[in-house]
Motif scaffolding. Sequence first.
Motif, PDB file in Angstrom:
ATOM      1  N   ARG A 158      -6.740  -9.065  -5.688  1.00  0.00           N
ATOM      2  CA  ARG A 158      -6.941 -10.447  -6.144  1.00  0.00           C
ATOM      3  C   ARG A 158      -6.941 -10.529  -7.676  1.00  0.00           C
ATOM      4  NH1 ARG A 158      -8.338 -14.831  -3.503  1.00  0.00           N
ATOM      5  NH2 ARG A 158      -9.136 -13.730  -1.661  1.00  0.00           N
ATOM      6  N   ASN A 159      -6.327 -11.586  -8.167  1.00  0.00           N
ATOM      7  CA  ASN A 159      -6.214 -11.856  -9.598  1.00  0.00           C
ATOM      8  C   ASN A 159      -5.440 -10.778 -10.349  1.00  0.00           C
ATOM      9  OD1 ASN A 159      -7.752 -14.266  -9.387  1.00  0.00           O
ATOM     10  ND2 ASN A 159      -9.655 -13.080  -9.494  1.00  0.00           N
ATOM     11  N   PHE A 160      -4.699  -9.979  -9.585  1.00  0.00           N
ATOM     12  CA  PHE A 160      -3.836  -8.978 -10.217  1.00  0.00           C
ATOM     13  C   PHE A 160      -2.380  -9.197  -9.813  1.00  0.00           C
ATOM     14  CE2 PHE A 160      -1.654  -4.833 -10.090  1.00  0.00           C
ATOM     15  CZ  PHE A 160      -1.704  -4.528 -11.444  1.00  0.00           C
ATOM     16  N   ASN A 161      -2.109  -9.169  -8.503  1.00  0.00           N
ATOM     17  CA  ASN A 161      -0.718  -9.343  -8.082  1.00  0.00           C
ATOM     18  C   ASN A 161      -0.520 -10.460  -7.058  1.00  0.00           C
ATOM     19  OD1 ASN A 161      -1.835  -8.151  -5.817  1.00  0.00           O
ATOM     20  ND2 ASN A 161      -0.592  -6.294  -5.899  1.00  0.00           N
ATOM     21  N   ASP A 162      -1.585 -11.198  -6.729  1.00  0.00           N
ATOM     22  CA  ASP A 162      -1.438 -12.270  -5.740  1.00  0.00           C
ATOM     23  C   ASP A 162      -0.677 -13.469  -6.296  1.00  0.00           C
ATOM     24  OD1 ASP A 162      -3.736 -12.408  -7.337  1.00  0.00           O
ATOM     25  OD2 ASP A 162      -4.720 -13.818  -6.009  1.00  0.00           O
ATOM     26  N   GLY A 163      -0.394 -13.463  -7.584  1.00  0.00           N
ATOM     27  CA  GLY A 163       0.416 -14.527  -8.183  1.00  0.00           C
ATOM     28  C   GLY A 163       1.885 -14.144  -8.324  1.00  0.00           C
ATOM     29  N   ARG A 180       6.043  -4.973   2.010  1.00  0.00           N
ATOM     30  CA  ARG A 180       4.901  -4.974   2.922  1.00  0.00           C
ATOM     31  C   ARG A 180       3.610  -5.119   2.116  1.00  0.00           C
ATOM     32  NH1 ARG A 180       5.150  -0.294   7.129  1.00  0.00           N
ATOM     33  NH2 ARG A 180       4.220   0.795   5.395  1.00  0.00           N
ATOM     34  N   PHE A 181       2.900  -6.196   2.398  1.00  0.00           N
ATOM     35  CA  PHE A 181       1.646  -6.478   1.705  1.00  0.00           C
ATOM     36  C   PHE A 181       0.502  -5.814   2.479  1.00  0.00           C
ATOM     37  CE2 PHE A 181       4.430 -10.091   0.578  1.00  0.00           C
ATOM     38  CZ  PHE A 181       4.434  -9.923  -0.806  1.00  0.00           C
ATOM     39  N   ILE A 182      -0.224  -4.933   1.801  1.00  0.00           N
ATOM     40  CA  ILE A 182      -1.241  -4.093   2.429  1.00  0.00           C
ATOM     41  C   ILE A 182      -2.614  -4.437   1.848  1.00  0.00           C
ATOM     42  CG2 ILE A 182      -1.971  -1.719   2.881  1.00  0.00           C
ATOM     43  CD1 ILE A 182       0.940  -0.879   2.279  1.00  0.00           C
ATOM     44  N   GLU A 183      -3.582  -4.639   2.710  1.00  0.00           N
ATOM     45  CA  GLU A 183      -4.925  -4.932   2.224  1.00  0.00           C
ATOM     46  C   GLU A 183      -5.544  -3.719   1.537  1.00  0.00           C
ATOM     47  OE1 GLU A 183      -6.299  -8.400   5.383  1.00  0.00           O
ATOM     48  OE2 GLU A 183      -7.074  -6.371   5.622  1.00  0.00           O
ATOM     49  N   LEU A 184      -6.263  -3.986   0.460  1.00  0.00           N
ATOM     50  CA  LEU A 184      -7.006  -2.961  -0.260  1.00  0.00           C
ATOM     51  C   LEU A 184      -8.070  -2.371   0.659  1.00  0.00           C
ATOM     52  CD1 LEU A 184      -7.542  -1.630  -3.080  1.00  0.00           C
ATOM     53  CD2 LEU A 184      -9.172  -3.502  -3.480  1.00  0.00           C
ATOM     54  N   MET A 185      -8.133  -1.037   0.711  1.00  0.00           N
ATOM     55  CA  MET A 185      -9.059  -0.398   1.646  1.00  0.00           C
ATOM     56  C   MET A 185     -10.206   0.303   0.926  1.00  0.00           C
ATOM     57  SD  MET A 185      -6.614   1.135   4.617  1.00  0.00           S
ATOM     58  CE  MET A 185      -8.024   1.223   5.736  1.00  0.00           C
ATOM     59  N   PRO A 186     -11.377   0.347   1.548  1.00  0.00           N
ATOM     60  CA  PRO A 186     -12.548   0.979   0.944  1.00  0.00           C
ATOM     61  C   PRO A 186     -12.555   2.484   1.171  1.00  0.00           C
ATOM     62  CG  PRO A 186     -13.156   0.010   3.035  1.00  0.00           C
ATOM     63  CD  PRO A 186     -11.713  -0.339   2.823  1.00  0.00           C
ATOM     64  N   VAL A 187     -11.640   3.180   0.498  1.00  0.00           N
ATOM     65  CA  VAL A 187     -11.526   4.628   0.672  1.00  0.00           C
ATOM     66  C   VAL A 187     -11.762   5.308  -0.670  1.00  0.00           C
ATOM     67  CG1 VAL A 187     -10.042   6.532   1.401  1.00  0.00           C
ATOM     68  CG2 VAL A 187      -9.868   4.321   2.545  1.00  0.00           C
ATOM     69  N   GLY A 188     -12.960   5.853  -0.862  1.00  0.00           N
ATOM     70  CA  GLY A 188     -13.275   6.620  -2.062  1.00  0.00           C
ATOM     71  C   GLY A 188     -13.246   5.792  -3.340  1.00  0.00           C
ATOM     72  N   PRO A 199      -7.406 -10.937   1.778  1.00  0.00           N
ATOM     73  CA  PRO A 199      -6.873 -10.706   3.122  1.00  0.00           C
ATOM     74  C   PRO A 199      -5.378 -11.027   3.200  1.00  0.00           C
ATOM     75  CG  PRO A 199      -8.149 -12.735   3.056  1.00  0.00           C
ATOM     76  CD  PRO A 199      -8.347 -12.069   1.731  1.00  0.00           C
ATOM     77  N   ALA A 200      -4.682 -10.288   4.020  1.00  0.00           N
ATOM     78  CA  ALA A 200      -3.245 -10.507   4.186  1.00  0.00           C
ATOM     79  C   ALA A 200      -2.956 -11.907   4.716  1.00  0.00           C
ATOM     80  CB  ALA A 200      -2.676  -9.454   5.136  1.00  0.00           C
ATOM     81  N   SER A 201      -3.873 -12.443   5.512  1.00  0.00           N
ATOM     82  CA  SER A 201      -3.674 -13.783   6.076  1.00  0.00           C
ATOM     83  C   SER A 201      -3.564 -14.841   4.982  1.00  0.00           C
ATOM     84  CB  SER A 201      -4.820 -14.129   7.027  1.00  0.00           C
ATOM     85  OG  SER A 201      -6.071 -14.093   6.345  1.00  0.00           O
ATOM     86  N   GLU A 202      -4.291 -14.653   3.887  1.00  0.00           N
ATOM     87  CA  GLU A 202      -4.237 -15.600   2.777  1.00  0.00           C
ATOM     88  C   GLU A 202      -2.854 -15.585   2.116  1.00  0.00           C
ATOM     89  OE1 GLU A 202      -6.368 -16.072  -1.573  1.00  0.00           O
ATOM     90  OE2 GLU A 202      -7.634 -15.554   0.148  1.00  0.00           O
ATOM     91  N   ILE A 203      -2.305 -14.396   1.940  1.00  0.00           N
ATOM     92  CA  ILE A 203      -0.965 -14.257   1.356  1.00  0.00           C
ATOM     93  C   ILE A 203       0.080 -14.830   2.306  1.00  0.00           C
ATOM     94  CG2 ILE A 203       0.774 -12.592   0.599  1.00  0.00           C
ATOM     95  CD1 ILE A 203      -1.590 -13.009  -1.325  1.00  0.00           C
ATOM     96  N   LYS A 204      -0.116 -14.583   3.573  1.00  0.00           N
ATOM     97  CA  LYS A 204       0.801 -15.116   4.590  1.00  0.00           C
ATOM     98  C   LYS A 204       0.844 -16.637   4.530  1.00  0.00           C
ATOM     99  CE  LYS A 204       1.729 -14.350   9.526  1.00  0.00           C
ATOM    100  NZ  LYS A 204       1.204 -13.702  10.759  1.00  0.00           N
ATOM    101  N   GLU A 205      -0.317 -17.254   4.420  1.00  0.00           N
ATOM    102  CA  GLU A 205      -0.388 -18.711   4.349  1.00  0.00           C
ATOM    103  C   GLU A 205       0.287 -19.236   3.083  1.00  0.00           C
ATOM    104  OE1 GLU A 205      -4.494 -19.673   4.650  1.00  0.00           O
ATOM    105  OE2 GLU A 205      -4.670 -19.019   6.750  1.00  0.00           O
ATOM    106  N   LYS A 206       0.109 -18.536   1.973  1.00  0.00           N
ATOM    107  CA  LYS A 206       0.726 -18.956   0.713  1.00  0.00           C
ATOM    108  C   LYS A 206       2.248 -18.898   0.809  1.00  0.00           C
ATOM    109  CE  LYS A 206      -2.884 -17.814  -2.666  1.00  0.00           C
ATOM    110  NZ  LYS A 206      -3.215 -16.994  -3.864  1.00  0.00           N
TER     111      LYS A 206
END
Length: 322
Positions: A158-163, A180-188, A199-206
Amino acid sequence: MRITYLRVSVTDRCNFRCKYCMPEGNQEFIPHPEILRYEEITEIVRVFTTFGVKSIRLTGGEPLVRKGLEELIFQLKSIEGIEEVTLTTNGYFLKEKARTLKENGLNRVNVSIDTLIPEKFSFITGRERDALFRVIEGVEEAKSIGIEPVKINTVLIRNFNDGELEGFIRFSERFGVEVRFIELMPVGGKFFSSENFIPASEIKEKIVKQFGKLVPHKTKKMGPAKSFKIEGTKAVVGFIPSVSEHFCSECNRLRLTSDGKLRLCLMSEKEIDIKGILRSPSYKRENLVSVVRGALLLKRGINGIEALEGLGCSRKMFTIGG
């Protein structure tokens, strides 16, 4: 779900320092003697084919920093039962290596590009500003020599590449690639946060609102991505809602880390030491077969949802293999 897909990390080293994958600061990499040798990876894959695995994806770190990767691809494609060998790469070395990789049997490639703006690309990867153009040249080369499909992996921040949706859609059209738009994951690491997550759904709607209807796109399904054509354009986009929409029941994969641990789920801490079995003085293939059989049974009881709700696992992404 039958396991047909094994992701194999060949190294934890990388020439990029992406903020969500390899956090800032000095990193302790696995000593080279502890990394799986190519012949060990080949032996492991042979065993997995007896259980129905037919697709191998090579990851890292950055797999193209490891010497002789094309030799491994050739060895893997020579194994009876293996239908395809694919690669996930940051693309920095792709232009110079694409032809050799294809000649040795590489079927498909995914290239990570999180932004199409050079300054942002430099920020997120820790590389020089012009590195983006080098990666794009790698995409062009892969397409020109007939590697098909080429897909672009874009981690949503968010606020980096969603525009940059229009830029990525035009990129898809220009180069004939699926983005392919991939959600940021909480890994390390500490980069994941509610502020960075989108969420990917937000990008899909846009995309639907700005560019038109999304029409399901038939593609060979080996993973969780859902692909669509954008009506009225030549663009193809995909969505991987790794966090917001759980797909554990559809998971058909296992991960082998570069230090020889079989990881039953990206988000679970449960690992099996495959390398220890291989390097035992009394190693016999039937021993590995027995362990893999047991691992597949354990896989059925893994619940990645619990790990996600607990905000992820302790291992950093570059040590797992994505």
